[in-house]
Design a protein around this motif. Structure first.
Motif, PDB file in Angstrom:
ATOM      1  N   GLU A 494       0.850  -1.202   0.000  1.00 14.06           N
ATOM      2  CA  GLU A 494       0.000   0.000   0.000  1.00 14.06           C
ATOM      3  C   GLU A 494       0.875   1.238   0.000  1.00 14.06           C
ATOM      4  O   GLU A 494       1.749   1.406   0.855  1.00 14.06           O
ATOM      5  CB  GLU A 494      -0.931  -0.002   1.209  1.00 14.06           C
ATOM      6  N   GLU A 495       0.662   2.106  -0.972  1.00 12.86           N
ATOM      7  CA  GLU A 495       1.430   3.340  -1.083  1.00 12.86           C
ATOM      8  C   GLU A 495       0.904   4.383  -0.089  1.00 12.86           C
ATOM      9  O   GLU A 495      -0.186   4.226   0.490  1.00 12.86           O
ATOM     10  CB  GLU A 495       1.317   3.896  -2.512  1.00 12.86           C
ATOM     11  N   GLU A 496       1.665   5.444   0.084  1.00 13.45           N
ATOM     12  CA  GLU A 496       1.231   6.529   0.976  1.00 13.45           C
ATOM     13  C   GLU A 496      -0.091   7.129   0.509  1.00 13.45           C
ATOM     14  O   GLU A 496      -0.893   7.593   1.308  1.00 13.45           O
ATOM     15  CB  GLU A 496       2.308   7.622   1.031  1.00 13.45           C
ATOM     16  N   SER A 497      -0.321   7.087  -0.770  1.00 15.70           N
ATOM     17  CA  SER A 497      -1.565   7.633  -1.326  1.00 15.70           C
ATOM     18  C   SER A 497      -2.776   6.756  -1.024  1.00 15.70           C
ATOM     19  O   SER A 497      -3.915   7.174  -1.233  1.00 15.70           O
ATOM     20  CB  SER A 497      -1.426   7.787  -2.845  1.00 15.70           C
ATOM     21  N   GLY A 498      -2.525   5.553  -0.540  1.00 15.04           N
ATOM     22  CA  GLY A 498      -3.606   4.609  -0.304  1.00 15.04           C
ATOM     23  C   GLY A 498      -3.801   3.623  -1.428  1.00 15.04           C
ATOM     24  O   GLY A 498      -4.523   2.636  -1.284  1.00 15.04           O
ATOM     25  N   ASP A 499      -3.166   3.885  -2.580  1.00 17.04           N
ATOM     26  CA  ASP A 499      -3.238   2.946  -3.701  1.00 17.04           C
ATOM     27  C   ASP A 499      -2.438   1.681  -3.381  1.00 17.04           C
ATOM     28  O   ASP A 499      -1.462   1.714  -2.638  1.00 17.04           O
ATOM     29  CB  ASP A 499      -2.687   3.592  -4.974  1.00 17.04           C
ATOM     30  N   LYS A 500      -2.858   0.591  -3.974  1.00 18.72           N
ATOM     31  CA  LYS A 500      -2.161  -0.676  -3.766  1.00 18.72           C
ATOM     32  C   LYS A 500      -1.526  -1.144  -5.070  1.00 18.72           C
ATOM     33  O   LYS A 500      -2.025  -0.853  -6.158  1.00 18.72           O
ATOM     34  CB  LYS A 500      -3.137  -1.735  -3.251  1.00 18.72           C
TER      35      LYS A 500
END
Length: 540
Positions: A494-500
């Motif tokens: 999971e990225e900091e942006s919330g994207d996986k």
């Protein structure tokens, strides 16, 4: 480089073919290429070996020092009912597990010995060279193979140590890469060799070698188990073989036809080791090796046509393992020997239809190998259709009573990658955490496989569509690659942006091929990494 015969893969099939060709004629030039750093480095098998084929290939194998040192002294078959409960199954109900006259072996060491015999016969063997491409003549027949380039950076640029791959041309090319061979798969598709066949079926096999307390060691004792902790509907099986030098080989096989995407085959294996009957041997011992490899189990119904213009498929590139007996060494060797007889006849002008080696099928079908595989043809489909208990009971009726001669052949038309059900519809599985004594995590296990790849190279685990892992597999199946991979290669990050996104740790890959098999959309394709990469198994 020009040869009469080029063989891809230094496993039992390829090496037996090479030896047999040179036994028949010293005038036929033979080359074997092997992607492992040495012969045996990528070989993993149980293994209990039926000596039938080696008796034919080298009747004096004992005098030659073949590493068949531990004859089987005792067979046990156990039905595990719970973590503590077990019932001993009389061998009359398990006809495939009679091992009188067989040997507990390291198949890697047997292959090293076969390579010595081959080189003594004049075969050229090139380890550390991955066959990455099939070459074709203008008429569409196979011309040979090309090995992969060395020294290519991850961005595709050439490093200072760049070395272009070699083209190996041959009158005939033999593919003996083992289960789910990268080039064999391409050959099957190009020549429609599987037309009219059931899809191939697979299992994921794990193996560890332990050094145990001398007081618990019984050289030649062979134990097979089924039952606990296999997930519901999964007919998993396992083994514990007492080898030489106070060592035991333990293993677990999970059919890749399982339907629950929450299944973690690795964790099933680690949990199995805590059964009282298994843990007894491991307590006080030391785990010294770990590995995993897919195995082929479709039977004759799934076996493709094995000849094509310019070459042959042999061993588990074609699917010759006898899954009911969990034995493939002798069958692979015999398939290679039959291939050698066919190639010798073709090269010396004595075979009708030699251009595409169609007489290979006649030789194969007239051998004890075909008789054996056909006898057990219904075993896999029975387990798939009826599960481990009822399926095994029906298999006993088929084998124990009718000797494999029932007048029908069961079919199994659903490929393993289409068997998963939606994650939301299936129960989640909470596996016990490893204790670091009997059970372990993936990364410490991969460390024991001596796996290594040059980090700055193109990723050999390729995605046809980079959006599929998150948009499809994660959404529907909770991305099963996170669990079916036995080496921790695939992670959802999971990225900091919330994207996986799917992270691929290709450095960990043990070349088991499970991802290439089980990915539900067939979006992952395993291609050859740079030569020398992968596991380096000492005596698996």
């Amino acid at each position: 480089m020009e040869f009469d015969v080029v063989i891809v893969g230094a496993g039992p099939a390829g090496l037996s073919a090479a030896c047999r060709i040179r036994q028949l004629s010293e005038d036929i030039s033979v080359c074997v290429v092997e992607k492992g750093a040495e012969v045996g480095a990528h070989i993993l098998s149980g293994a209990v070996m039926d000596p039938k084929a080696i008796n034919e290939l080298f009747p004096d194998w004992e005098e030659r020092g073949a590493p068949l040192n531990v004859p089987v002294t005792q067979d046990e078959v156990l039905l595990l009912q719970s973590q503590k409960g077990a019932v001993k199954v009389p061998l009359i109900f398990a006809p495939g597990f009679h091992n009188d006259g067989n040997y507990v072996i390291s198949l890697a060491n047997v292959c090293r010995w076969l390579a010595e015999q081959a080189e003594g016969l004049g075969v050229e063997i090139y380890p550390g060279f991955a066959a990455s491409e099939v070459l074709y003549n203008d008429d569409g027949s196979v011309k040979g193979i090309a090995t992969g380039d060395m020294g290519v950076a991850a961005d595709g640029s050439q490093k200072d140590a760049y070395m272009q791959g070699m083209e190996l041309h041959a009158k005939y090319t033999v593919f003996s890469e083992g289960c789910r061979g990268h080039l064999g798969k391409q050959i099957i598709a190009k020549f429609n060799l599987d037309e009219g066949c059931d899809p191939q079926h697979y299992g994921l096999g794990f193996k560890e070698i332990w050094e145990i307390d001398e007081a618990k060691h019984k050289a030649g004792l062979v134990i097979h188990t089924t039952g606990w902790p296999a997930s519901k509907g999964t007919a998993s099986g396992s083994y514990l073989y007492h080898a030489e030098g106070n060592q035991i080989a333990i293993g677990y096989v999970v059919p890749l036809s399982y339907d629950n995407p929450h299944v973690s085959p690795f964790d099933e294996f680690q949990q199995w080791k805590h059964h009282e009957k298994i843990k007894h041997y491991l307590e006080g011992g030391t785990r010294i090796s770990y590995g995993a490899r897919a195995l082929i189990k479709g039977g004759p119904q799934s076996r493709p046509k094995m000849s094509f213009p310019g070459g042959l498929l042999i061993g588990d590139d074609a699917g010759t393992l006898n899954f009911a007996r969990i034995k493939g060494s002798h069958t692979a060797m015999k398939s290679g020997m039959i291939a050698a007889d066919t190639l010798h006849a073709a090269l010396t002008g004595g075979a009708e239809g030699a251009s595409d080696l169609t007489d290979y099928a006649d030789r194969f079908n007239g051998s004890w190998l075909d008789d054996e595989l056909n006898k057990w043809r219904n075993f896999g489909p029975l387990l798939h259709k009826f599960g481990g208990i009822i399926g095994a009971a029906l298999a006993f009726i088929d084998q124990g009573i009718f000797q494999g001669k029932l007048p029908f052949t069961l079919r199994d038309p659903k490929p393993d990658h289409l068997t998963l059900k939606l994650a939301a519809e299936m129960p989640k599985i909470e596996y016990p955490k490893p204790d670091g004594v009997i059970s372990f995590d993936k990364l410490s296990s991969v460390f024991l496989s001596n796996t290594n790849h040059e980090e700055d190279q193109p990723c050999h685990l390729t995605l046809k569509d980079a959006s599929v892992p998150v948009n499809h597999n994660l959404a529907l199946y909770d991305e099963p690659a996170q669990r079916y991979c036995p080496a921790g290669v695939y992670e959802i990050v999971e990225e900091e942006s919330g994207d996986k996104r799917l992270q691929i740790n290709a450095q960990n890959c043990v070349h088991c091929k499970t991802c290439d098999i089980k990915d539900p959309t067939q979006n992952i394709e395993w291609v050859t990494p740079e030569g020398l990469g992968g596991p380096s198994y000492p005596n698996m």
